[in-house]
Design an enzyme around this catalytic site. Structure first.
Site, mmCIF file in Angstrom:
data_model
loop_
_atom_site.group_PDB
_atom_site.id
_atom_site.type_symbol
_atom_site.label_atom_id
_atom_site.label_comp_id
_atom_site.label_asym_id
_atom_site.label_seq_id
_atom_site.Cartn_x
_atom_site.Cartn_y
_atom_site.Cartn_z
ATOM 1 N N ASN A 13 0.735 -0.991 0.008
ATOM 2 C CA ASN A 13 -0.036 -0.143 -0.118
ATOM 3 C C ASN A 13 0.777 1.282 0.130
ATOM 4 O O ASN A 13 1.827 1.231 0.630
ATOM 5 C CB ASN A 13 -0.999 -0.147 1.184
ATOM 6 C CG ASN A 13 -1.711 1.367 1.149
ATOM 7 O OD1 ASN A 13 -2.454 1.430 0.279
ATOM 8 N ND2 ASN A 13 -1.952 1.892 2.576
ATOM 9 N N HIS B 189 0.913 5.126 1.348
ATOM 10 C CA HIS B 189 -0.094 5.834 2.284
ATOM 11 C C HIS B 189 0.596 7.401 2.418
ATOM 12 O O HIS B 189 1.816 7.490 2.494
ATOM 13 C CB HIS B 189 0.265 5.329 3.670
ATOM 14 C CG HIS B 189 -0.667 6.233 4.703
ATOM 15 N ND1 HIS B 189 -2.025 6.145 4.763
ATOM 16 C CD2 HIS B 189 -0.283 6.999 5.989
ATOM 17 C CE1 HIS B 189 -2.527 6.918 5.884
ATOM 18 N NE2 HIS B 189 -1.356 7.728 6.341
ATOM 19 N N SER C 128 4.697 7.054 2.271
ATOM 20 C CA SER C 128 5.100 5.634 2.611
ATOM 21 C C SER C 128 4.768 4.384 1.716
ATOM 22 O O SER C 128 3.527 4.287 1.634
ATOM 23 C CB SER C 128 5.229 5.486 4.249
ATOM 24 O OG SER C 128 5.541 6.609 4.808
ATOM 25 N N ASP D 195 -2.120 0.618 8.289
ATOM 26 C CA ASP D 195 -1.115 1.263 7.773
ATOM 27 C C ASP D 195 -0.032 0.994 8.898
ATOM 28 O O ASP D 195 0.868 1.764 9.454
ATOM 29 C CB ASP D 195 -1.634 2.831 8.118
ATOM 30 C CG ASP D 195 -2.468 3.317 6.961
ATOM 31 O OD1 ASP D 195 -2.535 2.643 5.965
ATOM 32 O OD2 ASP D 195 -3.253 4.247 7.578
#
Ligand code: GAR
Length: 333
Positions: A121, A123, A150, A159
């Site tokens: 992912n 973020h 990030s 996260d």
């Protein structure tokens, strides 16, 4: 420069990791990932762009570029059902990895666990700062000098998985969440394609694979490392009288495998493993004759819990009883 004749191109294409990109919005990160995948010697290819929003802008671009798309609205579905539909589409497309790029849905814990180590992912903050939403406003409000983005591995905790890479973006005195967000996007477009490429290449990077094996092997009691016939090996016991329980083999004798060699109970088990699971095991040259099996490490779904179990089993088979007793006692608690 290497010859880029048709054979080489076909070979490279076969080796590319297959990724499915999940989006909910404009899909500018998806576009950056897509165009990076079209450069020569890219490490991955996109096999699917999937979204929970039928009007996600990125879908149109993906279609224009000839990429398969899939839409499944989350409305009226439980999280588990919606996840299952997205997952089925990704599997059907042959994805090895899932890449979340502005996918504004939280994945169910079960889904995240099933794809453990294979979902990334991006973020928009310098994690661990500012998990969740409104990250730019929060960074400005806090008077931070820098914001950023990030790339991290997705785990069931929001996260919170291992951070793979970050890009820092200076905050100007007159920045608003919008102006800052626009610059962070530019940084994201540089960061994400490269982080994905590095991550999917880890599985075929001998240095990375060896570091993982070494960490697991040396975590077992009274072990040390020693090279044997040019291959790194791991022994249990003293430097003088220790015995080997594992070797690391990097494409030796033309096998093409990067592998961990461990001891089986004998030829029957070895041949059985190789025959029933040829994608996981092979009979290594020389060592195979004395019952050592090769556990193939350079494959996308290498299971490191399983690799750790093999190391422990092999260690047990040669470790002195005073050590195996200790570990048995520890296992009881
Ligand atoms: C990106 O800035 C990404 O960091 C953010 O959504 C944006 C998507 O933009 N992701 C999150 O906030 C996830 N929590 P895009 O659709 O143009 O790539």
């Amino acid at each position: 420069m290497a010859d880029a004749g048709p054979d080489n191109v076909a070979q490279t294409a076969r080796n590319r990791a297959k990724i499915a990109v999940f989006i909910s919005g404009g899909g500018t990160n998806m576009a950056a990932i897509l165009y990076a995948s079209r450069l020569a010697d890219a490490a991955y290819e996109i096999v699917l762009v999937a979204s929970n929003m039928a009007d996600a802008g990125g879908l149109e671009l993906a279609q224009l570029e000839g990429i398969a798309t899939f839409v499944h609205s989350h409305k009226g579905h439980s999280r588990a059902n919606h996840d299952a539909a997205m997952e089925a589409a990704a599997k059907e497309a042959g994805a090895d990895y899932l890449v979340l790029a502005g996918y504004m849905r939280i994945l169910s814990d079960e889904f995240a666990q099933r794809w453990q180590g294979r979902i990334l992912n991006i973020h928009p903050s310098l994690l661990p700062k500012y998990k969740g939403l409104n990250t730019f406003a929060r960074a400005i409000e806090a008077g931070d000098s820098h914001a950023g983005a990030s790339v991290h591995v997705v785990t069931p905790d929001l996260d919170a998985g291992e951070v793979l890479a970050q890009a820092r973006v200076a905050i100007a005195r007159d920045d608003t969440a919008e102006t800052l967000g626009a610059r962070v996007k530019l940084a994201e477009h540089q960061l994400y394609p490269r982080s994905i490429a590095d991550y999917v290449s880890r599985g075929s990077d001998p240095g990375h694979l060896f570091a993982r094996v070494r960490e697991l092997a040396l975590a077992l009691p009274e072990t040390h490392e020693r090279t044997s016939h040019g291959s790194p090996g791991f022994r249990v016991g003293s430097e003088k009288t220790g015995k080997y329980f594992a070797y690391f083999s990097d494409r030796h004798h033309g096998s093409g495998h990067i592998a961990l060699l461990v001891k089986t109970s004998g030829m029957d088990e070895l041949l059985n493993l190789v025959e029933s699971q040829p994608d996981t095991y092979y009979k290594p040259a020389f060592y195979g004759a004395s019952g050592w099996v090769g556990v193939i490490l350079n494959r996308p779904d290498a299971d490191w819990d399983h690799i750790a179990e093999w190391l422990e089993r092999s260690w047990r088979s040669v470790a002195p009883a005073r050590l195996t007793k200790l570990i048995d006692a520890a296992d009881m608690f």
